[in-house]
Design a protein around this motif. Structure first.
Motif, PDB file in Angstrom:
ATOM      1  N   LEU A  50       0.814  -1.216   0.000  1.00 31.73           N
ATOM      2  CA  LEU A  50       0.000   0.000   0.000  1.00 31.73           C
ATOM      3  C   LEU A  50       0.847   1.265   0.000  1.00 31.73           C
ATOM      4  O   LEU A  50       0.386   2.325  -0.401  1.00 31.73           O
ATOM      5  CB  LEU A  50      -0.914   0.021   1.234  1.00 31.73           C
ATOM      6  CG  LEU A  50      -2.251  -0.715   1.156  1.00 31.73           C
ATOM      7  CD1 LEU A  50      -3.129  -0.083   0.114  1.00 31.73           C
ATOM      8  CD2 LEU A  50      -2.104  -2.188   0.880  1.00 31.73           C
ATOM      9  N   VAL A  51       2.085   1.148   0.456  1.00 30.34           N
ATOM     10  CA  VAL A  51       2.920   2.345   0.592  1.00 30.34           C
ATOM     11  C   VAL A  51       3.554   2.701  -0.751  1.00 30.34           C
ATOM     12  O   VAL A  51       3.532   3.848  -1.179  1.00 30.34           O
ATOM     13  CB  VAL A  51       3.999   2.139   1.668  1.00 30.34           C
ATOM     14  CG1 VAL A  51       4.839   3.391   1.801  1.00 30.34           C
ATOM     15  CG2 VAL A  51       3.350   1.805   2.997  1.00 30.34           C
ATOM     16  N   CYS A  52       4.112   1.678  -1.420  1.00 28.30           N
ATOM     17  CA  CYS A  52       4.718   1.936  -2.731  1.00 28.30           C
ATOM     18  C   CYS A  52       3.890   1.126  -3.694  1.00 28.30           C
ATOM     19  O   CYS A  52       4.149  -0.044  -3.906  1.00 28.30           O
ATOM     20  CB  CYS A  52       6.157   1.474  -2.752  1.00 28.30           C
ATOM     21  SG  CYS A  52       6.420   0.095  -1.636  1.00 28.30           S
ATOM     22  N   GLN A  53       2.862   1.748  -4.268  1.00 29.03           N
ATOM     23  CA  GLN A  53       1.751   0.998  -4.825  1.00 29.03           C
ATOM     24  C   GLN A  53       2.038   0.142  -6.041  1.00 29.03           C
ATOM     25  O   GLN A  53       1.195  -0.626  -6.453  1.00 29.03           O
ATOM     26  CB  GLN A  53       0.601   1.942  -5.107  1.00 29.03           C
ATOM     27  CG  GLN A  53       0.062   2.482  -3.801  1.00 29.03           C
ATOM     28  CD  GLN A  53      -1.141   3.360  -3.994  1.00 29.03           C
ATOM     29  OE1 GLN A  53      -1.504   3.682  -5.105  1.00 29.03           O
ATOM     30  NE2 GLN A  53      -1.769   3.748  -2.913  1.00 29.03           N
TER      31      GLN A  53
END
Lengths: 163, 176
Positions: A50-53
């Motif tokens: 979710l952070v680095c999609q």
């Protein structure tokens, strides 16, 4: 001398080769269990970080991905199935976390859209080709009729000149 | 016929242009939260300032409240912080902090420096509660109603616009 140096270089190379993975493991688990790790990898590759999609949870080194990998390990250890673990992720992050989203009302366009567009394209192509072909035959006849008249006129003119 | 030949591509172009224009205004990082209208996940954590005291979402039953996920290492938390401080001064609703993956002393020092708008902060050092709340970008803020149901989630810092247009009206509606 040469030998001593090459042994030194080898030692450095070995140290470097081992330091990377050792560090990565220290961050996650002390003794990776190959069975757990392979299931984790298979699962993690289907889940979006979710952070680095644009990365998967298996690939990403973002802290959240590390936490989620540890979470998946813990759940595998608890004997939960792959689909239970996937449900756990979807409960928290929605279908977006799945790289293979399920087929339902909100994702119908996503799944069907490309095929619908291809069908539309093929349809337009066929109609255009058919229309053009019909048009071309018509044109050819028209042109040849026109040309015949022109030719006859030319011939007639020439006839007039020579006379 | 001629009108069709130019009309169809024109209509298609305009439709696509509108599609893309709308797409540009959307934030692809904003993941639709599956938590809206679901009960806030239960947890039990130590408080940031007093480790001996705990906090559970059930403690807030009967109140409309905000759960704000923050950390001292989170740069954009500083952006929204003045808004939270102002809200707590105006006594809008109780704001509970969830101090996420932070060192206790760093969190406490950060609040001393920038002001503490929180009724209390729960201390989620491992980030487990964060995972249960689907947190993937700090700060995040949840609006939770009297029955303990999540009604809204702000991902990223609260902007004055989001506060005026969405959060405050929602709080007013829920408190009524």
């Amino acid at each position: 001398m040469i030998r001593a140096r090459s042994i030194g270089a080898l030692a450095v190379a070995i140290a470097l080769a081992f330091s990377g993975p050792a560090f990565a493991q220290a961050e996650e688990v002390a003794k990776p269990d190959p069975v757990v790790e392979s299931r984790l990898k298979a699962l993690g590759e289907e889940l979006r970080c979710l952070v680095c999609q644009n990365q998967t949870i298996a690939d990403s080194s973002a802290p959240l991905a590390v936490d989620l990998r540890n979470q998946i390990r813990a759940q595998i250890a608890q004997g939960r199935s792959d689909s239970q673990i996937r449900d756990y992720m979807v409960e928290r992050y929605g279908d977006f976390v799945l790289y293979r989203p399920p087929f339902k009302a909100t994702t119908a366009l996503l799944w069907v859209g490309p095929f619908a567009l291809v069908a539309l394209g093929v349809g337009i192509f066929l109609v255009t080709v058919r229309r053009r072909r019909a048009g071309a035959t018509e044109n050819r006849e028209e042109v040849s009729a026109k040309r015949r008249d022109e030719l006859q006129k030319l011939l007639a003119d020439r006839g007039g000149d020579s006379a | 016929m001629k009108a069709l030949k130019f009309g169809i591509p024109l209509v298609l172009f305009v439709a696509l242009a509108i599609f893309f224009a709308v797409g540009l205004t959307r934030d692809p990082r904003e993941v639709p939260s599956p938590f809206i209208d679901k009960p806030a996940p239960a947890f039990k954590l130590e408080q940031l300032h007093e480790a001996s005291r705990g906090f559970a979402p059930d403690d807030m039953k009967g109140k409309v409240w905000l759960l704000n996920v923050w950390a001292s290492w989170c740069v954009s938390c500083r952006v929204e912080h003045p808004l939270l401080v102002q809200m707590s001064r105006d006594n809008v609703v109780p704001i509970v902090g969830l101090n996420y993956k932070d060192k206790r002393e760093d969190g406490v020092a950060w609040l001393t420096k920038f002001g503490n708008p929180y009724a209390l902060s729960a201390y989620d050092v491992e980030g487990r509660v964060g995972i249960d709340y689907g947190v993937y970008g700090v700060p995040e803020t949840f609006v939770i109603d009297k029955a303990g149901v999540i009604r809204y989630k702000q991902i990223g810092p609260i902007t004055p616009e989001a506060l005026e247009k969405t959060i405050l009206p929602l709080i007013r509606k829920l408190s009524a």
